[in-house]
Design a protein around this motif. Structure first.
Motif, PDB file in Angstrom:
ATOM      1  N   ILE A 180       0.833  -1.204   0.000  1.00  9.53           N
ATOM      2  CA  ILE A 180       0.000   0.000   0.000  1.00  9.53           C
ATOM      3  C   ILE A 180       0.871   1.259   0.000  1.00  9.53           C
ATOM      4  O   ILE A 180       0.348   2.368  -0.076  1.00  9.53           O
ATOM      5  CB  ILE A 180      -0.995   0.022   1.172  1.00  9.53           C
ATOM      6  CG1 ILE A 180      -0.293  -0.097   2.517  1.00  9.53           C
ATOM      7  CG2 ILE A 180      -2.041  -1.071   1.005  1.00  9.53           C
ATOM      8  CD1 ILE A 180      -1.226   0.087   3.692  1.00  9.53           C
ATOM      9  N   SER A 181       2.182   1.071   0.078  1.00  3.50           N
ATOM     10  CA  SER A 181       3.156   2.145  -0.114  1.00  3.50           C
ATOM     11  C   SER A 181       4.497   1.443  -0.269  1.00  3.50           C
ATOM     12  O   SER A 181       4.588   0.224  -0.055  1.00  3.50           O
ATOM     13  CB  SER A 181       3.169   3.130   1.075  1.00  3.50           C
ATOM     14  OG  SER A 181       3.948   2.636   2.133  1.00  3.50           O
ATOM     15  N   PRO A 182       5.561   2.162  -0.666  1.00  7.92           N
ATOM     16  CA  PRO A 182       6.838   1.475  -0.888  1.00  7.92           C
ATOM     17  C   PRO A 182       7.331   0.650   0.287  1.00  7.92           C
ATOM     18  O   PRO A 182       7.975  -0.382   0.094  1.00  7.92           O
ATOM     19  CB  PRO A 182       7.791   2.631  -1.215  1.00  7.92           C
ATOM     20  CG  PRO A 182       6.925   3.656  -1.847  1.00  7.92           C
ATOM     21  CD  PRO A 182       5.624   3.575  -1.103  1.00  7.92           C
ATOM     22  N   LYS A 183       7.032   1.061   1.518  1.00  4.85           N
ATOM     23  CA  LYS A 183       7.550   0.340   2.675  1.00  4.85           C
ATOM     24  C   LYS A 183       6.471  -0.185   3.614  1.00  4.85           C
ATOM     25  O   LYS A 183       6.760  -0.613   4.719  1.00  4.85           O
ATOM     26  CB  LYS A 183       8.494   1.244   3.478  1.00  4.85           C
ATOM     27  CG  LYS A 183       9.826   1.505   2.793  1.00  4.85           C
ATOM     28  CD  LYS A 183      10.762   2.273   3.715  1.00  4.85           C
ATOM     29  CE  LYS A 183      12.121   2.477   3.078  1.00  4.85           C
ATOM     30  NZ  LYS A 183      13.053   3.219   3.976  1.00  4.85           N
ATOM     31  N   ILE A 184       5.209  -0.153   3.157  1.00  9.28           N
ATOM     32  CA  ILE A 184       4.118  -0.655   4.000  1.00  9.28           C
ATOM     33  C   ILE A 184       3.384  -1.761   3.244  1.00  9.28           C
ATOM     34  O   ILE A 184       2.983  -1.578   2.087  1.00  9.28           O
ATOM     35  CB  ILE A 184       3.127   0.465   4.375  1.00  9.28           C
ATOM     36  CG1 ILE A 184       3.842   1.592   5.128  1.00  9.28           C
ATOM     37  CG2 ILE A 184       1.996  -0.102   5.230  1.00  9.28           C
ATOM     38  CD1 ILE A 184       2.944   2.764   5.468  1.00  9.28           C
ATOM     39  N   LEU A 185       3.206  -2.892   3.911  1.00  6.90           N
ATOM     40  CA  LEU A 185       2.500  -4.013   3.314  1.00  6.90           C
ATOM     41  C   LEU A 185       1.182  -4.252   4.029  1.00  6.90           C
ATOM     42  O   LEU A 185       1.117  -4.235   5.262  1.00  6.90           O
ATOM     43  CB  LEU A 185       3.352  -5.284   3.395  1.00  6.90           C
ATOM     44  CG  LEU A 185       4.716  -5.242   2.704  1.00  6.90           C
ATOM     45  CD1 LEU A 185       5.428  -6.587   2.876  1.00  6.90           C
ATOM     46  CD2 LEU A 185       4.583  -4.881   1.235  1.00  6.90           C
ATOM     47  N   ALA A 186       0.129  -4.442   3.247  1.00 11.71           N
ATOM     48  CA  ALA A 186      -1.139  -4.899   3.796  1.00 11.71           C
ATOM     49  C   ALA A 186      -1.032  -6.402   4.001  1.00 11.71           C
ATOM     50  O   ALA A 186      -0.618  -7.133   3.094  1.00 11.71           O
ATOM     51  CB  ALA A 186      -2.281  -4.573   2.837  1.00 11.71           C
ATOM     52  N   VAL A 187      -1.384  -6.850   5.191  1.00 10.28           N
ATOM     53  CA  VAL A 187      -1.224  -8.262   5.545  1.00 10.28           C
ATOM     54  C   VAL A 187      -2.526  -8.771   6.142  1.00 10.28           C
ATOM     55  O   VAL A 187      -3.056  -8.187   7.088  1.00 10.28           O
ATOM     56  CB  VAL A 187      -0.073  -8.454   6.561  1.00 10.28           C
ATOM     57  CG1 VAL A 187       0.088  -9.928   6.924  1.00 10.28           C
ATOM     58  CG2 VAL A 187       1.235  -7.883   6.010  1.00 10.28           C
ATOM     59  N   GLU A 188      -3.032  -9.849   5.581  1.00  7.73           N
ATOM     60  CA  GLU A 188      -4.239 -10.463   6.131  1.00  7.73           C
ATOM     61  C   GLU A 188      -3.984 -10.877   7.580  1.00  7.73           C
ATOM     62  O   GLU A 188      -2.938 -11.434   7.906  1.00  7.73           O
ATOM     63  CB  GLU A 188      -4.606 -11.677   5.289  1.00  7.73           C
ATOM     64  CG  GLU A 188      -5.831 -12.434   5.749  1.00  7.73           C
ATOM     65  CD  GLU A 188      -6.064 -13.660   4.899  1.00  7.73           C
ATOM     66  OE1 GLU A 188      -6.037 -14.767   5.455  1.00  7.73           O
ATOM     67  OE2 GLU A 188      -6.267 -13.497   3.673  1.00  7.73           O
ATOM     68  N   ASP A 189      -4.942 -10.599   8.445  1.00 10.57           N
ATOM     69  CA  ASP A 189      -4.792 -10.920   9.863  1.00 10.57           C
ATOM     70  C   ASP A 189      -5.122 -12.396  10.090  1.00 10.57           C
ATOM     71  O   ASP A 189      -6.170 -12.749  10.637  1.00 10.57           O
ATOM     72  CB  ASP A 189      -5.687 -10.017  10.714  1.00 10.57           C
ATOM     73  CG  ASP A 189      -5.351 -10.101  12.193  1.00 10.57           C
ATOM     74  OD1 ASP A 189      -4.370 -10.795  12.541  1.00 10.57           O
ATOM     75  OD2 ASP A 189      -6.061  -9.478  13.003  1.00 10.57           O
ATOM     76  N   SER A 190      -4.196 -13.247   9.639  1.00  5.86           N
ATOM     77  CA  SER A 190      -4.330 -14.685   9.820  1.00  5.86           C
ATOM     78  C   SER A 190      -2.950 -15.245  10.155  1.00  5.86           C
ATOM     79  O   SER A 190      -1.931 -14.656   9.788  1.00  5.86           O
ATOM     80  CB  SER A 190      -4.857 -15.344   8.539  1.00  5.86           C
ATOM     81  OG  SER A 190      -3.881 -15.269   7.514  1.00  5.86           O
ATOM     82  N   PRO A 191      -2.891 -16.381  10.868  1.00  4.20           N
ATOM     83  CA  PRO A 191      -1.579 -16.939  11.219  1.00  4.20           C
ATOM     84  C   PRO A 191      -0.697 -17.196  10.002  1.00  4.20           C
ATOM     85  O   PRO A 191       0.517 -16.942  10.049  1.00  4.20           O
ATOM     86  CB  PRO A 191      -1.942 -18.237  11.947  1.00  4.20           C
ATOM     87  CG  PRO A 191      -3.304 -17.985  12.524  1.00  4.20           C
ATOM     88  CD  PRO A 191      -3.994 -17.131  11.506  1.00  4.20           C
ATOM     89  N   ALA A 192      -1.281 -17.696   8.905  1.00  3.05           N
ATOM     90  CA  ALA A 192      -0.476 -18.007   7.722  1.00  3.05           C
ATOM     91  C   ALA A 192       0.116 -16.745   7.106  1.00  3.05           C
ATOM     92  O   ALA A 192       1.297 -16.716   6.721  1.00  3.05           O
ATOM     93  CB  ALA A 192      -1.331 -18.745   6.693  1.00  3.05           C
ATOM     94  N   ALA A 193      -0.691 -15.683   6.992  1.00  4.20           N
ATOM     95  CA  ALA A 193      -0.201 -14.439   6.409  1.00  4.20           C
ATOM     96  C   ALA A 193       0.835 -13.766   7.303  1.00  4.20           C
ATOM     97  O   ALA A 193       1.855 -13.249   6.818  1.00  4.20           O
ATOM     98  CB  ALA A 193      -1.364 -13.497   6.138  1.00  4.20           C
ATOM     99  N   ILE A 194       0.602 -13.782   8.610  1.00  5.15           N
ATOM    100  CA  ILE A 194       1.564 -13.184   9.544  1.00  5.15           C
ATOM    101  C   ILE A 194       2.892 -13.930   9.469  1.00  5.15           C
ATOM    102  O   ILE A 194       3.973 -13.322   9.510  1.00  5.15           O
ATOM    103  CB  ILE A 194       1.019 -13.202  10.986  1.00  5.15           C
ATOM    104  CG1 ILE A 194      -0.298 -12.406  11.086  1.00  5.15           C
ATOM    105  CG2 ILE A 194       2.052 -12.642  11.951  1.00  5.15           C
ATOM    106  CD1 ILE A 194      -0.194 -10.956  10.714  1.00  5.15           C
ATOM    107  N   ALA A 195       2.830 -15.252   9.313  1.00  8.09           N
ATOM    108  CA  ALA A 195       4.058 -16.043   9.192  1.00  8.09           C
ATOM    109  C   ALA A 195       4.820 -15.657   7.922  1.00  8.09           C
ATOM    110  O   ALA A 195       6.063 -15.559   7.936  1.00  8.09           O
ATOM    111  CB  ALA A 195       3.725 -17.527   9.173  1.00  8.09           C
TER     112      ALA A 195
END
Length: 276
Positions: A180-195
């Motif tokens: 969502i910006s050069p240094k910011i990632l949107a991450v699904e709030d799930s154990p697999a995505a956080i991993a």
């Protein structure tokens, strides 16, 4: 010393988007689980048209390729190539039924005078598993992308560091993580995505910040310059999701692609973005 990511956001960039139409066979597109409601073909086409119109406001040119009824998944054009500047890797999709979709993309990229590399056998790779952020490539090792495919990616872009990320669940890396910006990632709030995000951080010395997003698929966003296209129907709901992302992005545009979500499609899937 100047921040290269900040400079990237200010320099003049020529942007082109390639999209592909929705075929009559789209209701037969692949899905990890059958959708609770069948795909509405006409609604899908209307949603696709809106998505294309949004892109037309954000890039200099949108190239619209015709649909091919032989390939129900052909609107998901992102999976057929990875493009950085004037170089491209034509992928070899991981699903056998999709192999052949890349032919039309190869011709379109040739018309743009982009240098093309090919995946070497037995490589398999989907563009949805490839995230380009802050001058680095992150390649998801998933059910659709294997090690040989990732090796072809590194050969195609020898001056870009490729980090392999294990995709434990879900279809693609970008199904759960996007920029969502050069240094910011949107991450699904799930154990697999956080991993997966933790693995990215480990391999980049904590280069990125994370914005957690509720709801499967809601972390799949399209970043075009300083504008972020997000889902209007997943996660928090369009207004709350828009407000969520506006804390971190300058312009946020919600788009409804609910018919594409039914067959595991996301916003990034529906376009191939070229910046040079």
């Amino acid at each position: 010393m100047a921040d290269p990511d900040a400079a990237e956001g200010t320099k003049m960039v020529s942007r082109i988007a390639i999209v592909r139409g929705v075929p009559d066979s789209f209701c037969d597109a692949l899905s990890m689980t059958p959708p609770p409601q069948p795909v509405d073909l006409e609604r899908a086409r209307l949603q696709h048209a809106v998505y294309v119109d949004v892109l037309k406001d954000l890039v200099q040119e949108v190239i619209e390729l015709p649909a091919d009824n032989k390939y129900p998944d052909c609107p998901f054009i992102e999976d057929t190539a990875v493009v950085i500047g004037n170089r491209a890797l034509i992928t070899h999709p991981g699903a056998a039924s999709r192999q052949g979709e890349e032919e039309a993309i190869r011709e379109a990229l040739k018309q743009l005078r982009i240098h093309i590399s090919e995946v070497e056998p037995p490589g398999l790779i989907d563009g949805g598993d490839v995230l380009y952020a802050s001058g680095m490539l992150f390649a998801g090792n998933s059910s659709r992308t294997n090690v040989a495919g990732i090796e072809s990616l590194q050969k195609a872009f020898p001056d870009v560091r490729v980090h392999t990320i294990r995709v434990g669940e879900g279809l693609h890396l970008k199904s759960a993580i996007s920029s969502i910006s050069p240094k910011i990632l949107a991450v699904e709030d799930s154990p697999a995505a956080i991993a997966m995000f933790d693995e990215i951080q480990q391999k980049t010395d904590g280069h990125f910040k994370m914005v957690k997003t509720l709801g499967p698929g809601a972390a799949n966003t399209v970043l075009v310059g300083d504008a972020v296209i997000c889902s209007a129907t997943l996660g928090l709901g369009s207004l709350k999701l828009e407000a969520h992302y506006k804390q971190h992005a300058r312009h946020v545009i919600p788009v409804d692609i609910s018919e594409f979500h039914k067959v595991d499609g996301g916003l990034t899937c529906l376009s191939l973005l070229i910046e040079r």
